[in-house]
Design a protein around this motif. Structure first.
Motif, short mmCIF file in Angstrom:
data_model
loop_
_atom_site.label_atom_id
_atom_site.label_comp_id
_atom_site.label_asym_id
_atom_site.label_seq_id
_atom_site.Cartn_x
_atom_site.Cartn_y
_atom_site.Cartn_z
N GLU A 49 22.78 -13.89 -50.54
CA GLU A 49 22.44 -14.06 -49.14
C GLU A 49 21.15 -13.31 -48.81
N VAL A 50 20.27 -14.01 -48.09
CA VAL A 50 19.01 -13.41 -47.64
C VAL A 50 18.78 -13.83 -46.19
N SER A 51 17.86 -13.15 -45.53
CA SER A 51 17.48 -13.54 -44.17
C SER A 51 15.99 -13.34 -44.00
N PHE A 52 15.42 -14.12 -43.07
CA PHE A 52 14.00 -14.06 -42.75
C PHE A 52 13.88 -14.02 -41.23
N ASP A 53 13.03 -13.14 -40.73
CA ASP A 53 12.74 -13.09 -39.30
C ASP A 53 11.86 -14.27 -38.92
N ALA A 54 11.92 -14.68 -37.67
CA ALA A 54 11.03 -15.73 -37.18
C ALA A 54 9.59 -15.30 -37.42
N GLY A 55 8.77 -16.23 -37.90
CA GLY A 55 7.37 -15.94 -38.18
C GLY A 55 7.10 -15.48 -39.60
N THR A 56 8.13 -15.25 -40.39
CA THR A 56 7.95 -14.82 -41.78
C THR A 56 7.46 -15.98 -42.64
N ARG A 57 6.37 -15.75 -43.39
CA ARG A 57 5.90 -16.73 -44.37
C ARG A 57 6.79 -16.56 -45.60
N ILE A 58 7.51 -17.60 -45.95
CA ILE A 58 8.45 -17.53 -47.07
C ILE A 58 7.73 -17.79 -48.38
N PHE A 59 6.83 -18.76 -48.36
CA PHE A 59 5.96 -18.98 -49.52
C PHE A 59 4.71 -19.72 -49.08
N GLU A 60 3.69 -19.63 -49.93
CA GLU A 60 2.39 -20.26 -49.66
C GLU A 60 2.13 -21.36 -50.68
N GLU A 61 1.51 -22.42 -50.21
CA GLU A 61 1.10 -23.51 -51.08
C GLU A 61 0.28 -22.96 -52.24
N GLY A 62 0.62 -23.37 -53.47
CA GLY A 62 -0.09 -22.92 -54.66
C GLY A 62 0.52 -21.68 -55.30
N GLY A 63 1.42 -20.99 -54.60
CA GLY A 63 2.06 -19.80 -55.16
C GLY A 63 3.09 -20.16 -56.24
N ARG A 64 3.55 -19.18 -56.95
CA ARG A 64 4.52 -19.37 -58.03
C ARG A 64 5.89 -19.74 -57.46
N ALA A 65 6.42 -20.87 -57.90
CA ALA A 65 7.72 -21.35 -57.43
C ALA A 65 8.79 -20.98 -58.45
#
Length: 152
Positions: A24-40
């Motif tokens: 289980e994880v959580s993210f606050d509103a406005g958090t960038r979870i990942f960026e295009e081109g980053g390691r998936a």
């Protein structure tokens, strides 16, 4: 716990084995979870909240492609080489999700062919839907007639 989205797409036994790998994880509103081109190297199944997917457009603000909600999978690029995100993702509201390490899931899929098949079928559907959404959005931005429909 059947639910909807990815949870409904995977039969109970394989679903239980998959969920044993989640945390289980959580993210606050406005958090960038990942960026295009980053390691998936992971993916998420959203429990609550919403996440917007966006596409980098040079010289412009990122284009919103799709908004995801509970039950949906966030991230499919972990499954396809070169394992780089094809889009960016940002929490638009507070999000609670299950996070999965791609290497662990791929290892489980090697042993569990029922999970492998169900997960792959679901991810292919997701890729198709997101490709159509990205195409429509880009045509809205750049096409002479908007959303790509014929002019007449």
């Amino acid at each position: 716990m059947k639910g909807s989205g990815v949870m409904a797409a995977i039969p109970e036994g394989p679903r239980d084995r998959l969920m044993a790998l989640g945390r289980e994880v959580s993210f606050d509103a406005g958090t960038r979870i990942f960026e295009e081109g980053g390691r998936a190297d992971r993916f998420w199944i959203l429990r609550t909240g919403s996440v917007s997917l966006d596409l980098h457009v040079p010289g412009r603000r990122a284009a919103l492609v799709e908004t995801l909600g509970p039950g949906l999978m966030l991230g499919w690029s972990w499954l396809c080489p070169p394992h780089q995100w094809h889009l960016g993702a940002e929490a638009t509201t507070p999000v609670h999700a299950w996070e999965f390490d791609a290497a662990e899931v791929l290892e489980l899929c090697e042993r569990d062919h029922e999970l492998d098949h169900a997960l792959l079928a679901y991810v292919v559907e997701v890729i198709g839907r997101r490709l159509r959404a990205a195409r429509t959005r880009l045509l809205d931005l750049y096409g002479p007639y908007g959303s790509g429909g014929s002019p007449g």
